[in-house]
Design a protein around this motif. Structure first.
Motif, PDB file in Angstrom:
ATOM      1  N   GLU A 128       0.824  -1.220   0.000  1.00  0.00           N
ATOM      2  CA  GLU A 128       0.000   0.000   0.000  1.00  0.00           C
ATOM      3  C   GLU A 128       0.853   1.263   0.000  1.00  0.00           C
ATOM      4  OE1 GLU A 128      -2.697   2.007  -0.710  1.00  0.00           O
ATOM      5  OE2 GLU A 128      -3.889   0.459   0.266  1.00  0.00           O
ATOM      6  N   ILE A 135      -2.330   7.521   1.495  1.00  0.00           N
ATOM      7  CA  ILE A 135      -3.670   7.399   0.900  1.00  0.00           C
ATOM      8  C   ILE A 135      -3.990   5.942   0.603  1.00  0.00           C
ATOM      9  CG2 ILE A 135      -5.225   8.267  -0.880  1.00  0.00           C
ATOM     10  CD1 ILE A 135      -2.977  10.245  -1.661  1.00  0.00           C
ATOM     11  N   PRO A 136      -5.096   5.430   1.090  1.00  0.00           N
ATOM     12  CA  PRO A 136      -5.485   4.073   0.704  1.00  0.00           C
ATOM     13  C   PRO A 136      -5.844   4.057  -0.781  1.00  0.00           C
ATOM     14  CG  PRO A 136      -6.723   4.822   2.647  1.00  0.00           C
ATOM     15  CD  PRO A 136      -6.049   6.015   2.050  1.00  0.00           C
ATOM     16  N   ARG A 139      -5.475  -0.963  -1.801  1.00  0.00           N
ATOM     17  CA  ARG A 139      -6.505  -1.838  -1.259  1.00  0.00           C
ATOM     18  C   ARG A 139      -7.904  -1.478  -1.765  1.00  0.00           C
ATOM     19  NH1 ARG A 139      -6.346  -3.529   4.901  1.00  0.00           N
ATOM     20  NH2 ARG A 139      -4.178  -2.872   4.733  1.00  0.00           N
ATOM     21  N   PRO A 140      -8.288  -0.191  -1.829  1.00  0.00           N
ATOM     22  CA  PRO A 140      -9.579   0.114  -2.464  1.00  0.00           C
ATOM     23  C   PRO A 140      -9.668  -0.424  -3.893  1.00  0.00           C
ATOM     24  CG  PRO A 140      -8.871   1.991  -1.192  1.00  0.00           C
ATOM     25  CD  PRO A 140      -7.737   0.986  -1.143  1.00  0.00           C
ATOM     26  N   LYS A 142      -7.976  -2.997  -5.176  1.00  0.00           N
ATOM     27  CA  LYS A 142      -7.961  -4.465  -5.185  1.00  0.00           C
ATOM     28  C   LYS A 142      -9.187  -5.066  -4.521  1.00  0.00           C
ATOM     29  CE  LYS A 142      -3.198  -6.117  -5.352  1.00  0.00           C
ATOM     30  NZ  LYS A 142      -2.151  -6.885  -4.665  1.00  0.00           N
ATOM     31  N   GLU A 143      -9.820  -4.300  -3.606  1.00  0.00           N
ATOM     32  CA  GLU A 143     -10.890  -4.902  -2.825  1.00  0.00           C
ATOM     33  C   GLU A 143     -12.223  -4.172  -2.945  1.00  0.00           C
ATOM     34  OE1 GLU A 143      -9.568  -6.269   1.048  1.00  0.00           O
ATOM     35  OE2 GLU A 143      -7.481  -6.153   0.423  1.00  0.00           O
ATOM     36  N   SER A 144     -12.253  -2.880  -2.578  1.00  0.00           N
ATOM     37  CA  SER A 144     -13.560  -2.206  -2.532  1.00  0.00           C
ATOM     38  C   SER A 144     -14.183  -2.021  -3.904  1.00  0.00           C
ATOM     39  CB  SER A 144     -13.411  -0.830  -1.871  1.00  0.00           C
ATOM     40  OG  SER A 144     -12.809  -0.922  -0.610  1.00  0.00           O
ATOM     41  N   LEU A 145     -13.358  -1.749  -4.920  1.00  0.00           N
ATOM     42  CA  LEU A 145     -13.897  -1.356  -6.223  1.00  0.00           C
ATOM     43  C   LEU A 145     -13.901  -2.498  -7.239  1.00  0.00           C
ATOM     44  CD1 LEU A 145     -12.188   2.136  -6.382  1.00  0.00           C
ATOM     45  CD2 LEU A 145     -14.570   1.649  -5.851  1.00  0.00           C
ATOM     46  N   THR A 146     -13.749  -3.722  -6.763  1.00  0.00           N
ATOM     47  CA  THR A 146     -13.596  -4.866  -7.670  1.00  0.00           C
ATOM     48  C   THR A 146     -14.843  -5.167  -8.494  1.00  0.00           C
ATOM     49  OG1 THR A 146     -13.835  -6.072  -5.608  1.00  0.00           O
ATOM     50  CG2 THR A 146     -11.735  -6.241  -6.727  1.00  0.00           C
ATOM     51  N   VAL A 328      -6.459 -12.256  -1.338  1.00  0.00           N
ATOM     52  CA  VAL A 328      -6.754 -11.342  -2.435  1.00  0.00           C
ATOM     53  C   VAL A 328      -5.729 -11.559  -3.526  1.00  0.00           C
ATOM     54  CG1 VAL A 328      -6.992  -8.928  -3.083  1.00  0.00           C
ATOM     55  CG2 VAL A 328      -7.692  -9.683  -0.796  1.00  0.00           C
TER      56      VAL A 328
ATOM     57  N   LEU B  31     -11.969 -13.781  -9.860  1.00  0.00           N
ATOM     58  CA  LEU B  31     -11.364 -13.177  -8.669  1.00  0.00           C
ATOM     59  C   LEU B  31     -11.480 -14.066  -7.450  1.00  0.00           C
ATOM     60  CD1 LEU B  31     -12.531  -9.447  -8.779  1.00  0.00           C
ATOM     61  CD2 LEU B  31     -10.173 -10.203  -8.489  1.00  0.00           C
ATOM     62  N   PRO B 136     -15.283   4.233  -1.220  1.00  0.00           N
ATOM     63  CA  PRO B 136     -14.786   3.354  -0.152  1.00  0.00           C
ATOM     64  C   PRO B 136     -14.479   4.184   1.093  1.00  0.00           C
ATOM     65  CG  PRO B 136     -13.571   3.021  -2.223  1.00  0.00           C
ATOM     66  CD  PRO B 136     -14.365   4.278  -2.360  1.00  0.00           C
ATOM     67  N   ARG B 139     -14.396   0.524   4.710  1.00  0.00           N
ATOM     68  CA  ARG B 139     -13.266  -0.401   4.701  1.00  0.00           C
ATOM     69  C   ARG B 139     -11.934   0.320   4.890  1.00  0.00           C
ATOM     70  NH1 ARG B 139     -13.084  -5.187   0.490  1.00  0.00           N
ATOM     71  NH2 ARG B 139     -15.313  -4.767   0.315  1.00  0.00           N
ATOM     72  N   SER B 144      -7.488  -0.015   6.212  1.00  0.00           N
ATOM     73  CA  SER B 144      -6.262   0.649   5.761  1.00  0.00           C
ATOM     74  C   SER B 144      -5.696   1.623   6.795  1.00  0.00           C
ATOM     75  CB  SER B 144      -6.508   1.427   4.464  1.00  0.00           C
ATOM     76  OG  SER B 144      -7.068   0.600   3.473  1.00  0.00           O
ATOM     77  N   LEU B 293      -6.571  13.335   4.802  1.00  0.00           N
ATOM     78  CA  LEU B 293      -6.975  12.535   3.653  1.00  0.00           C
ATOM     79  C   LEU B 293      -8.344  13.011   3.204  1.00  0.00           C
ATOM     80  CD1 LEU B 293      -6.249   9.202   5.463  1.00  0.00           C
ATOM     81  CD2 LEU B 293      -4.993   9.904   3.431  1.00  0.00           C
ATOM     82  N   GLY B 311     -18.913  -5.006  -4.192  1.00  0.00           N
ATOM     83  CA  GLY B 311     -17.570  -5.057  -3.593  1.00  0.00           C
ATOM     84  C   GLY B 311     -17.594  -5.854  -2.293  1.00  0.00           C
ATOM     85  N   ILE B 314     -18.035  -9.583  -3.006  1.00  0.00           N
ATOM     86  CA  ILE B 314     -16.775 -10.240  -3.382  1.00  0.00           C
ATOM     87  C   ILE B 314     -15.949 -10.546  -2.134  1.00  0.00           C
ATOM     88  CG2 ILE B 314     -14.589  -9.861  -4.617  1.00  0.00           C
ATOM     89  CD1 ILE B 314     -16.334  -8.334  -6.744  1.00  0.00           C
ATOM     90  N   ARG B 318     -14.681 -14.161  -0.923  1.00  0.00           N
ATOM     91  CA  ARG B 318     -13.296 -14.483  -0.525  1.00  0.00           C
ATOM     92  C   ARG B 318     -13.283 -15.179   0.824  1.00  0.00           C
ATOM     93  NH1 ARG B 318     -11.282  -8.732  -2.716  1.00  0.00           N
ATOM     94  NH2 ARG B 318     -10.221  -9.439  -4.583  1.00  0.00           N
TER      95      ARG B 318
END
Lengths: 429, 429
Positions: A128, A135-136, A139-140, A142-146, A328, B31, B136, B139, B144, B293, B311, B314, B318
């Motif tokens: 990250e 700033i995240p 992870r967003p 790879k995870e939140s916006l998938t 992930v 995924l 996001p 999460r 994060s 941020l 999201g 998913i 996982r």
């Protein structure tokens, strides 16, 4: 239960990690049920005075003390650069240790090797901190916006050039003077090439694009233009046009065709990126379901970077407690192709020096017309010694057309120099 | 392997979820290694025409078809409101099903009950879509940024009021007219109380503050002021002062003392929140390591909300593949206390109607002086019928002092009405 951790490197970022882990010991235990303990810190010079305090036995100059200690479950790499960081990380992964790194150069250039080694060994690599500091982002994405197809990334992701361009805008000074000052203040490195030539931003864009577009992308896939050619004159013209100059990284995915560019860009002041100053970073993301998103924060610094690293550390601790790894995975879609020189349609700023005599502008206008590039704004100023300066802002036009017009221009005798060509973002359309 | 999912509700958000899952079927399988399949959709009226197509047997009017089907591993709730959503979710959790919900009212008011039920049953509840739509937020705060002590949250988290205030600013129209138009366009509900009285923003702030500050916080802990009293006159004065009016949610944690407020606020145009218009949301977060941020994006809508829900889906897939649950627990620190009426020092905008006669302003100035509130700007306009309007912007001052001054003012005979009191953010200090 205690989890032993080895830290490679104890510079600005490494010290921040030690400080933050000490400060948050209690909270991390409550969150994860595990106690992280940094048992070994690899340094070059154990005698060097440092801002954090150690128990004596923590410091070592021998990487084997960390890489061959089977009790160490997690390695945090903050050395930077390719070697020896790459070898250390590969050895740690092969030994079954989870790895956290802030090393953007390494992930951008050897990401595939590292991720494959980790997958083979059944351990995780988190990074990250490699892009956007605190700033995240990773992870967003790879995870939140998938659930999204991400189509656009656009941002300011290099602090050094943003600092230099912000100072040039504030003071009207030229690039070389501001660079020198930035080096004296420690905001730019003594060898600034990686930053000012746009390579650092290019590497970070490669990392973000790999994740967002599910593609294998490296620095070689990114068309990179740095900021060395930007002068006080460009900054002044930008101001006259209601804009500021920023180094903008942009990635687009159009039906699997990727375009990746890092370029100085005129950002009109109504665009939010115009207000991202100094050491701040910002990234726009457009997803087909989410629409436009923006992430903003500190792109570097000891504690901001440590914030991302220790966030990753907590994730590894959670995985250790749940006894899971490789939750992930990065998806790679085979049909993605990188195209060059085919950026999205944009308005373009072009600054030229021409022979100051009748008919020259008509010639230029004819060339633009033939390339079907129409002009929105023209600023013409007499310079000196038979040389006039012309600044043109075009209407929105494809990158290929602009390139065609510029190639034709450079063949004209009365055109002395094409100083700079930059896309323009923001402003009434 | 197929994972059966039950969907409760098929309105704007539910249809978006069906559309997005259909569209991303292949990517989600790649995924996660699992195939999500929405086998049942609970609706009130199966005959109602809808934008998405179903296999006939999918639709049901009986919640038991979902809650008592032991093959369904995951339930997505998009009904909204407290009941029957709450009972359905509790039953699903008790039956060992993972739950995803976009229901901010429910999480804000019954979050503790729901999280405890989930923990007891060994399953997860995800609710990224409950705050900030596609952005996001939950999460990043839970995962994060966990290395930080978060000290400040500040944002625009209600789309309806932001739309109304944006339109009032653009058109100069009064609140009631813009509300009516927003209702006709579907941007405001026929009963707009929850939005315009600030309760919706208050609930979302409670959810964010619970996570960020590791505290049990509900709507009752939030001091809420809505936007009904904001008039075209306030909007015009704000403009004169270089600002726009926004409904700002703000939470602060000062050594365990929490202050939570939702208030109309004058945002000077140099502040990034001034440019968050219409249906967009934005949240500032300050952490002790990360620094400042900002997260920005679409706060509502069918696909943006579905982006967050899918999201989360998913994430549950996982977890199912890894056979883990309760990876990320919410931390509650016992020493957190909510204080009221003790917001951070700020500049304040005060608009008064007073008797239009000599000496009144001197009286007001004396009262402000006694309360040690100094004035930065005063605008005085003659209104009609012996009434003058005074707008005061104070220098930075504690909320308690302003309250004291206002209490004293309201006891003055010549003060007819205190129309509005709002904090001011941004602007040169």
């Amino acid at each position: 239960m205690e989890v032993k951790i080895g830290l490679l490197g104890c510079g600005t970022v490494g010290s921040g990690v030690i400080e933050l882990v000490q400060k948050r010991q209690d909270m991390i235990s409550r969150l994860t049920g595990l106690q992280p303990k940094i048992t070994h810190v690899l340094v070059r010079d154990p005698q060097k005075p440092r801002q954090v305090s150690f128990i004596d036995e923590q410091l070592t100059t021998n990487a084997d003390d960390i890489l061959e200690d089977s009790e160490i479950r997690m390695v945090i790499e903050t050395i930077g650069g390719i070697e020896p960081a790459r070898s250390y990380i590969l050895r740690a992964l092969q030994a079954g240790k989870h790895v956290i790194t802030a090393n953007k150069d390494l992930i951008a250039e050897h990401g595939t090797e590292i991720l494959e080694t980790a997958e083979h060994a059944g351990v995780d690599v988190y990074y990250e901190a490699a892009v956007g500091g605190a700033i995240p982002l990773i992870r967003p994405l790879k995870e939140s916006l998938t659930a999204n197809e991400i189509t656009d990334l656009k941002g300011i992701i290099n602090g050094t050039t943003n600092y230099i361009l912000s100072k040039m805008t504030e003071t009207g000074a030229d690039f070389a003077d501001v660079l020198k000052e930035a080096q004296e203040l420690g905001y730019a490195e003594s060898n600034p090439a990686s930053d000012v030539d746009g390579l650092d931003a290019g590497r970070k864009l490669a990392i973000l694009a790999s994740i967002a577009f599910h593609a294998k992308v490296t620095l070689d896939d990114v068309e990179v233009t740095g900021i060395r050619t930007i002068t006080a004159a460009d900054v002044a013209y930008a101001h006259e046009l209601g804009a500021v100059i920023k180094l903008v990284a942009e990635g687009t995915d159009r039906d699997g065709n990727l375009t990746l560019q890092v370029r100085p860009t005129l950002v009109v002041k109504d665009h939010p990126l115009a207000h991202v100053s100094d050491a701040f970073n910002a990234l726009y993301v457009r997803g087909d379901a989410a629409g436009d998103l923006m992430f903003f924060g500190r792109g570097a610094g000891s504690l901001p970077t440590a914030s991302a690293i220790v966030g990753d550390m907590i994730e590894v601790l959670r995985n250790l407690r749940m006894d899971t790894a490789l939750r992930v995975r990065q998806l790679l879609l085979p049909h993605k192709r990188v195209r060059r020189g085919q950026g999205e349609p944009a308005r373009y700023y072009v600054r030229l020096a021409v022979n100051d005599q009748p008919g020259v502008f008509a010639q230029i206008a004819a060339i633009f017309g033939q390339a079907e590039v129409s002009m929105e704004t023209v600023l013409q100023k007499r310079s000196r010694q038979n040389s006039a300066e012309i600044v043109i802002v075009t209407h929105e036009v494809g990158q290929e057309q602009v390139t065609k017009a510029l190639n034709a221009l450079s063949a004209v005798n009365d055109v002395q120099t094409i100083h700079n060509v930059m896309p323009v973002i923001g402003g009434a359309q």
